[in-house]
Scaffold this active site. Structure first.
Site, short mmCIF file in Angstrom:
data_model
loop_
_atom_site.label_atom_id
_atom_site.label_comp_id
_atom_site.label_asym_id
_atom_site.label_seq_id
_atom_site.Cartn_x
_atom_site.Cartn_y
_atom_site.Cartn_z
N ARG A 81 0.69 -1.30 0.01
CA ARG A 81 0.08 0.03 -0.02
C ARG A 81 0.96 1.20 -0.06
O ARG A 81 1.66 1.46 0.84
CB ARG A 81 -0.77 0.04 1.22
CG ARG A 81 -1.91 -0.92 1.44
CD ARG A 81 -2.48 -0.72 2.73
NE ARG A 81 -3.52 -1.50 2.95
CZ ARG A 81 -4.64 -1.33 3.67
NH1 ARG A 81 -4.75 -0.07 4.39
NH2 ARG A 81 -5.65 -2.25 3.78
N ASP B 279 1.45 5.51 0.07
CA ASP B 279 0.64 6.59 0.78
C ASP B 279 0.37 7.64 -0.51
O ASP B 279 0.93 7.37 -1.38
CB ASP B 279 1.83 7.15 1.66
CG ASP B 279 1.40 6.49 2.95
OD1 ASP B 279 0.58 6.10 3.12
OD2 ASP B 279 2.68 6.68 3.99
N ARG C 173 10.49 6.32 3.65
CA ARG C 173 10.76 7.80 3.72
C ARG C 173 11.39 8.13 5.16
O ARG C 173 12.21 9.23 4.86
CB ARG C 173 9.31 8.49 3.45
CG ARG C 173 8.90 8.25 1.81
CD ARG C 173 7.28 8.45 1.93
NE ARG C 173 7.04 9.90 2.17
CZ ARG C 173 5.78 10.31 2.41
NH1 ARG C 173 4.75 9.34 2.38
NH2 ARG C 173 5.67 11.63 2.85
#
Lengths: 253, 253
Positions: free
Chosen positions: A50, A52, A206
């Site tokens: 998934r 973002d 990230r």
């Protein structure tokens, strides 16, 4: 029952992420809307990772089940063409495959690979403009790679996970590769952070990138990353790097 | 007097082309507006190649004259930073150089190189989405290269020039290279048409590409290109390929 997978790329900019959400434009929502149009029923999909809001994918894999007559009733290439015609133009479906009955895009995945791009030039690159973090000023790549070594292997990555997502859940993960390399895309120089792992926590890539950039910019020593890991606290790590520089590259099954 | 050149890249999409036009967003207009802000006077610029609306550039060169005190009054890197800060975000200024007094971005150029990208995949590529002509379906690269051979050398390219621009003007040009090659950008396959010439007529590269694509798609034989050249008539050639696939790559001085 036929288990079918799609290999999908998308520009993350227009989407509120991969996962379906009411009244929001999402990649999963677009794919499921298209499948419902074609098969006249709800089709539930599962993905390998998934992403973002704002995060891109080159080799996202999405699987779903069809009844044998649904699968047999349409050529795979016709399904690919129809899905490309119906879905948002930022989504490209590149491959349609029949899989074994026990295949799941999510649970069958052995490893996932992400690439993060940073432009350190005075002005942003042309073709990678919307696919990089433009952060003018040199970064110390050797120091970043020294720091990355601390992250490789099995660790509790709680410090690298969005705090709200980490509560009460297992946060150990196996990071197989983490490497910073200068690359050229269309003749323009970039730094690529290549990260391979079994699976990833929410915001983990990230936050790794933001932490390595703090080292590369000289704000921290490479060994600081060991402290960040040991802290098991999100506030110990660096800032989360912007979504636009991240591409979900591929999945190994 | 100081002659200064800028090396500039831009995404052509938001612009009505390079050349300044009243009440239109243009690359030259943006650069001259920025120079006027910095030097408090009109600064006239010359470019290596005027690109049409929607055409991109990686290595466009733009030159202008400054008074010695204007040039001495600001560090070149500070000028680069200021120009990047003031101009449209689709423009990146990568280099500021002082040149010899007789330098002109236009008249000093020995050759110009353009790259045209075509995606023949079922669905468009991710990173090159806005920098290619997405034309699903195989093209015969060998036939396109055979056709391209007819164009190399000195010819009257009137058939490849926008009709209105060709009237009463010399239309002979020297095409040094014209080659179609499969390339990968960020792991995705594309065809690149690489064209190098002393200089180019209006719409010449895009008309060459459209003509080669007619051959690649099997609509015409390679030798047809010799007939197109001989006709000296724009209507003899293929359609002009879309602007978004064209990048002005570089200039040799």
């Amino acid at each position: 029952m036929a288990v079918v997978s799609l290999t999908v790329s998308y520009n993350g900019a227009p989407f509120a992420g991969f996962a379906r959400q009411p009244d929001q434009l999402t990649v999963q929502g677009e794919l499921e809307r298209a499948l419902e149009l074609l098969y006249k029923r709800e089709v539930e999909t599962t993905c390998a990772g998934r992403t973002d809001a704002g995060v891109h994918a080159l080799g996202q894999v999405v699987s779903f089940e069809l009844a044998p007559e649904e699968w047999a009733g349409r050529e795979p290439h016709a399904l690919l063409r129809s899905l490309n015609a119906i879905t948002h133009e930022a989504i490209s479906i590149h491959e349609v495959q029949e899989r074994s009955d026990d295949f799941s895009a999510r649970f069958s995945a052995k490893s996932r690979e992400y690439h993060y791009f940073i432009s350190t030039a005075a002005a942003p690159p042309l073709v990678m403009h919307d696919f990089c973090w433009h952060k003018a000023g040199d970064l110390d790549v050797a120091a970043m790679n020294e720091a990355a070594q601390y992250l490789i292997g099995e660790h509790d990555f709680k410090s690298f996970c969005l705090a709200a997502s980490a509560e009460g859940k297992p946060t150990c993960r196996n990071l197989m590769e983490c490497k910073v390399e200068p690359v050229e895309v269309m003749g323009e120089p970039l730094l690529r952070v290549r990260v391979v792992g079994s699976s990833f926590l929410h915001s983990m890539v990230r936050t790794i990138v933001g932490t390595l950039v703090a080292v590369g910019a000289g704000l921290r020593e490479p060994a600081w990353v060991a402290e960040v890991l040991a802290a098991c606290d999100r506030s110990a790590a660096g800032e989360k790097a912007p979504a636009c520089g991240l591409i979900f590259e591929k999945v190994e099954y």
